[in-house]
Design an enzyme around this catalytic site. Structure first.
Site, mmCIF file in Angstrom:
data_model
loop_
_atom_site.group_PDB
_atom_site.id
_atom_site.type_symbol
_atom_site.label_atom_id
_atom_site.label_comp_id
_atom_site.label_asym_id
_atom_site.label_seq_id
_atom_site.Cartn_x
_atom_site.Cartn_y
_atom_site.Cartn_z
ATOM 1 N N SER A 146 0.698 -1.221 0.082
ATOM 2 C CA SER A 146 0.016 -0.083 0.121
ATOM 3 C C SER A 146 0.849 1.121 0.000
ATOM 4 O O SER A 146 1.759 1.416 -0.782
ATOM 5 C CB SER A 146 -0.911 -0.059 1.384
ATOM 6 N N ASP A 299 -8.501 -6.593 -5.151
ATOM 7 C CA ASP A 299 -8.316 -5.291 -4.632
ATOM 8 C C ASP A 299 -9.071 -4.313 -5.532
ATOM 9 O O ASP A 299 -8.811 -4.007 -6.571
ATOM 10 C CB ASP A 299 -6.757 -5.066 -4.609
ATOM 11 N N HIS A 328 -7.861 -5.367 -0.578
ATOM 12 C CA HIS A 328 -6.528 -4.597 -0.383
ATOM 13 C C HIS A 328 -5.888 -5.432 1.061
ATOM 14 O O HIS A 328 -4.638 -5.545 0.872
ATOM 15 C CB HIS A 328 -6.708 -3.422 -0.241
#
Length: 351
Positions: A146, A299, A328
Site C-alpha cells: 500500500s 483489490d 486490499h
C-alpha cells in the site's frame, strides 16, 4: 543468502534517529530537523548482505511483528536469526517520528496545521538519512504494501545500485483518481468534525472515526462483507456492518491522530514516481534492482493492473498475484500465499 549463527540475539531494539540536518521537501518547504522512531532485529552478517527494510502502510508502526506477525519474527519467513530487519515509523506519523504534534524547533510549540505537506519521495528521503546514519551501504530488500509499496518504489529509484530487491505489494507507480477520491472523502469527514482547526491533540477525532469507516470499505472486497457481515435474520435497522464500521472507526481514532492521518493520506495522493522524471514508465525503467510486484485479484483500491504495470516497465520485473476474498487487506492476511511467492522469488534469484 548467508545465515547467521542461531546463537546470536534476536531481541528487537527500539531507537530514535535524530537528524539535525535540514530536510528539503518537494513542496519547497524545509524541515529544519526531524526524528524517526525505528526498530532493528537480528544482526548484520559478515558480508552485510542480509538487510531487510520493511515499510509500513498508512497507520502502521515501526514494529512489523505488530501487523505482519505471520511474515516477520522468529521461525517466520523473515526470521531475525537470518536477517537484519529494520522498520522505521514514517515522518508525519504519530508513533514516535516527527509529526504535526511535534514541537517546532523555532518556537518550541507543536506544528499542528502548519506541518508541511509530505510526499512519498520526501518520506523515502528521510529513510535514506537513517540508512546513511546506520552505515548501510547496501540493502538486500525493501518491502512494503500500500503506502509502504509507494515509498519502497520511490526509494528503489533513488537507491540505484545500493538495493538488490524491491518488493512492492498491492501498490502502484502513481496514485489513481480512485485512491485520491477515497482519501479526499476521508479528509472531508475529518474537516466536518467541529473540533478540526483547534490546536489540540484530539482535534478531528470523531471525524477520523468516520474517515476510517470509509477507508474500511475500500480495504476489503464486497464479498468479504457478504461472508462476514450478512444477517441471519430479517432486519430493518441495527445491521452488523453498521456496528462493525463504527467499531473500526473508534478503534483507529483511539490509537491514531487525525493530523497524522491527514498528512499521510496526502502523501499517498502525491505519489507519482514519474514526476520530474519523464513519466512513470521512464522512471520505472531507471530502477536498477530486481522488482517483485504483487497484486491482489480482488483489490478495488490498488488494482492488480497497476501492479502488473510496475513489473512490465522495470528492467528486472516479476509479477505475482494473491488470490483472496479479502481485497486490499489481503497483503496483511494471506501469509501462506505471500510466503510462497517470496520464497519462489528469492530462489529464482539465488538469494
Amino acid at each position: 543468502m548467508n545465515l547467521q549463527s542461531p546463537h546470536l540475539s534476536i531481541e528487537m531494539t527500539r531507537d530514535i534517529f535524530y537528524c539535525k540536518e535540514a530536510l528539503p521537501l518537494e513542496s519547497g518547504e524545509v524541515l529544519p530537523e526531524f526524528q524517526l522512531s525505528f526498530t532493528t532485529q537480528g544482526q548484520l552478517n559478515a558480508k552485510k548482505d542480509n538487510v531487510i527494510w520493511i515499510l509500513h502502510a498508512l497507520t502502521g508502526d515501526a514494529n512489523p511483528q505488530d501487523w505482519w506477525a505471520g511474515l516477520v519474527g522468529e521461525d517466520k519467513f523473515y526470521d531475525p536469526a537470518n536477517y537484519f530487519i529494520i522498520c522505521a515509523n514514517y515522518l508525519g506519523s504519530c508513533y514516535g517520528s516527527t509529526n504535526p504534534l511535534s514541537n517546532r524547533p523555532e518556537t518550541g510549540k507543536p506544528y499542528y496545521y502548519d506541518f508541511p505537506n509530505l510526499t512519498t519521495r520526501d518520506i523515502a528521503a528521510s529513510l535514506d538519512r537513517l540508512r546513511i546514519h546506520l552505515g548501510l551501504e547496501k540493502i538486500n530488500t525493501v518491502i512494503g504494501g500500500s503506502l509502504g509499496g509507494q515509498v519502497a518504489l520511490e526509494w528503489a529509484f533513488s537507491l540505484e545500485n545500493r538495493l538488490d530487491n524491491a518488493i512492492i505489494i498491492a501498490s502502484n507507480a502513481k496514485a489513481s483518481p480512485w485512491i485520491i477520491g477515497f482519501n479526499e472523502t476521508q479528509r472531508m469527514a475529518i474537516e466536518s468534525d467541529e473540533t478540526w482547526g483547534r490546536e489540540h491533540h484530539a482535534a478531528g477525532k470523531k471525524g477520523l472515526e468516520t474517515a476510517r469507516a470509509i477507508g474500511m470499505l475500500s480495504y476489503r472486497h464486497p464479498e468479504t462483507f457478504i461472508q462476514s457481515q450478512s444477517e441471519t435474520e430479517e432486519k430493518r435497522d441495527n445491521f452488523k456492518i453498521s456496528s462493525y464500521l463504527r467499531y473500526q472507526g473508534q478503534k483507529l481514532a483511539n490509537r491514531f491522530n487525525a493530523l497524522s492521518y491527514w498528512i499521510l493520506s496526502k502523501a499517498m495522493d502525491s505519489h507519482d514516481l514519474g514526476r520530474g522524471r519523464g513519466g512513470t514508465s521512464n522512471a520505472l525503467a531507471c530502477i536498477q534492482c530486481r522488482v517483485l510486484s504483487i497484486g491482489v485479484d480482488t483489490d478495488v483500491l490498488f488494482t492488480c493492473e497497476e501492479s502488473r504495470y510496475i513489473s512490465r516497465h522495470v528492467a528486472k520485473g516479476t509479477y505475482r498475484e494473491i488470490k483472496s476474498v479479502y481485497g486490499h487487506d489481503a497483503f496483511l492476511i494471506e501469509y501462506e500465499q505471500l510466503q510462497y511467492i517470496l520464497q519462489s522469488f528469492y530462489l529464482e534469484n539465488n538469494q
